[in-house]
Design a protein around this motif. Sequence first.
Motif, PDB file in Angstrom:
ATOM      1  N   UNK A 288      49.811 -48.189 -88.945  1.00  0.00           N
ATOM      2  CA  UNK A 288      48.713 -48.355 -87.986  1.00  0.00           C
ATOM      3  C   UNK A 288      47.799 -47.142 -87.998  1.00  0.00           C
ATOM      4  N   UNK A 289      48.403 -45.952 -88.082  1.00  0.00           N
ATOM      5  CA  UNK A 289      47.604 -44.722 -88.114  1.00  0.00           C
ATOM      6  C   UNK A 289      46.708 -44.686 -89.349  1.00  0.00           C
ATOM      7  N   UNK A 290      47.279 -44.994 -90.524  1.00  0.00           N
ATOM      8  CA  UNK A 290      46.501 -44.939 -91.764  1.00  0.00           C
ATOM      9  C   UNK A 290      45.376 -45.979 -91.747  1.00  0.00           C
ATOM     10  N   UNK A 291      45.681 -47.183 -91.279  1.00  0.00           N
ATOM     11  CA  UNK A 291      44.647 -48.225 -91.197  1.00  0.00           C
ATOM     12  C   UNK A 291      43.509 -47.771 -90.284  1.00  0.00           C
ATOM     13  N   UNK A 292      43.860 -47.162 -89.157  1.00  0.00           N
ATOM     14  CA  UNK A 292      42.825 -46.658 -88.234  1.00  0.00           C
ATOM     15  C   UNK A 292      41.980 -45.582 -88.915  1.00  0.00           C
ATOM     16  N   UNK A 293      42.615 -44.691 -89.674  1.00  0.00           N
ATOM     17  CA  UNK A 293      41.876 -43.632 -90.362  1.00  0.00           C
ATOM     18  C   UNK A 293      40.934 -44.210 -91.414  1.00  0.00           C
TER      19      UNK A 293
ATOM     20  N   UNK B 192      47.049 -39.368 -81.477  1.00  0.00           N
ATOM     21  CA  UNK B 192      45.894 -40.191 -81.107  1.00  0.00           C
ATOM     22  C   UNK B 192      45.208 -39.634 -79.864  1.00  0.00           C
ATOM     23  N   UNK B 193      45.993 -39.221 -78.877  1.00  0.00           N
ATOM     24  CA  UNK B 193      45.426 -38.675 -77.647  1.00  0.00           C
ATOM     25  C   UNK B 193      44.661 -37.385 -77.917  1.00  0.00           C
ATOM     26  N   UNK B 194      45.193 -36.552 -78.786  1.00  0.00           N
ATOM     27  CA  UNK B 194      44.508 -35.299 -79.112  1.00  0.00           C
ATOM     28  C   UNK B 194      43.168 -35.553 -79.792  1.00  0.00           C
TER      29      UNK B 194
END
Length: 333
Positions: free
Chosen positions: A177-182, A289-291
């Motif tokens: 999910x993180x990589x897709x968002x990036x 994500x929050x940072x």
Amino acid sequence: MRMRLTDTSNWEPVFERTFADNFHTADGIEDHSLDFDHAGLGSASIREIWFEGVHLNFGKSRVKGNTSLHFESDTPVIEMHFGLGGTAHSARVNNIHDFVFQPQQHNLFYMPGFEGYLKTGREDVLHEVFEVHFTEAYFKRLAHAPFTLLEKFMEQMDRGHIVTMSRQNHLITPAMTRVIHEIMTCERTGVFKRLYLEAKVLELLLLQIEQFTQEDVVRDMPCLKPCDIDKLHHARYLLEQHRDTPHTLQALARAVGLNDFKLKKGFKETFGNTVFGYLHDLRMEEARRLLLNNAGKPIHEIASYCGYEHAQHFTRSFKKKYGVTPGSLRNNK
């Protein structure tokens, strides 16, 4: 190289795109967005990015219930498919193979020139998908990667068969999910954009292959029955859904119908991490994500969310995992 999508109710083309061989482009990388509203089918917002050997397609659509679309491509393609949201959707390819995706599932497959039908569910809901397509020439550059599963995949490709990397779709992990968002939020341009996206696509492929390899090995282990593996997947789902107020180990075991020992041992064998190690990774991903997206939340509150009583311990763990301190990440975003 041509891709076409057609409405089967009247056989009118809905979407068509023709690409140069191997997704070649004179500018090195192309990025196009398309919004359309079709009275009979629904609406969609699609973004396509392509460069030599690689094509990315992601977007949202609100397709009317019980819709059938005909799709076709005149060129072999390897596809990483991620169903990010919506309801189940299915595709029948070459009148032989059926692919069904639930939300938050992914797989990787090869089709040697194909045509088929895509069917939506009964409800008119918002769907979100992310896809990466590789040409055969690009994908075969990875042939010497040290993964037995990948070697078997390529052997079937060479025989001209439709191939799926795994017999079952797998759940999308927080790291995926993180990589897709990036990828979807990349703001770089020109050659730097291509280099960045190519690196992220290969990172995403690596995450897929590692998960497939790990979980396919576990399925062959005699100590875990298929029903136990399903329960372990459900345990992981509960951790992801309740990361803010997680179950105790005993409560989680009861919720999925396993004893404490089988949950702990099976979870580690299946996912390569302990139950609480996986929960910690989920929280660290959320902290990251929050940072990046919530400049007003103090670091000590984010540390507390991750289970750290002291912010300096959180900072040390965060740097070990991501290579930068929380403050540096926030200041340099």
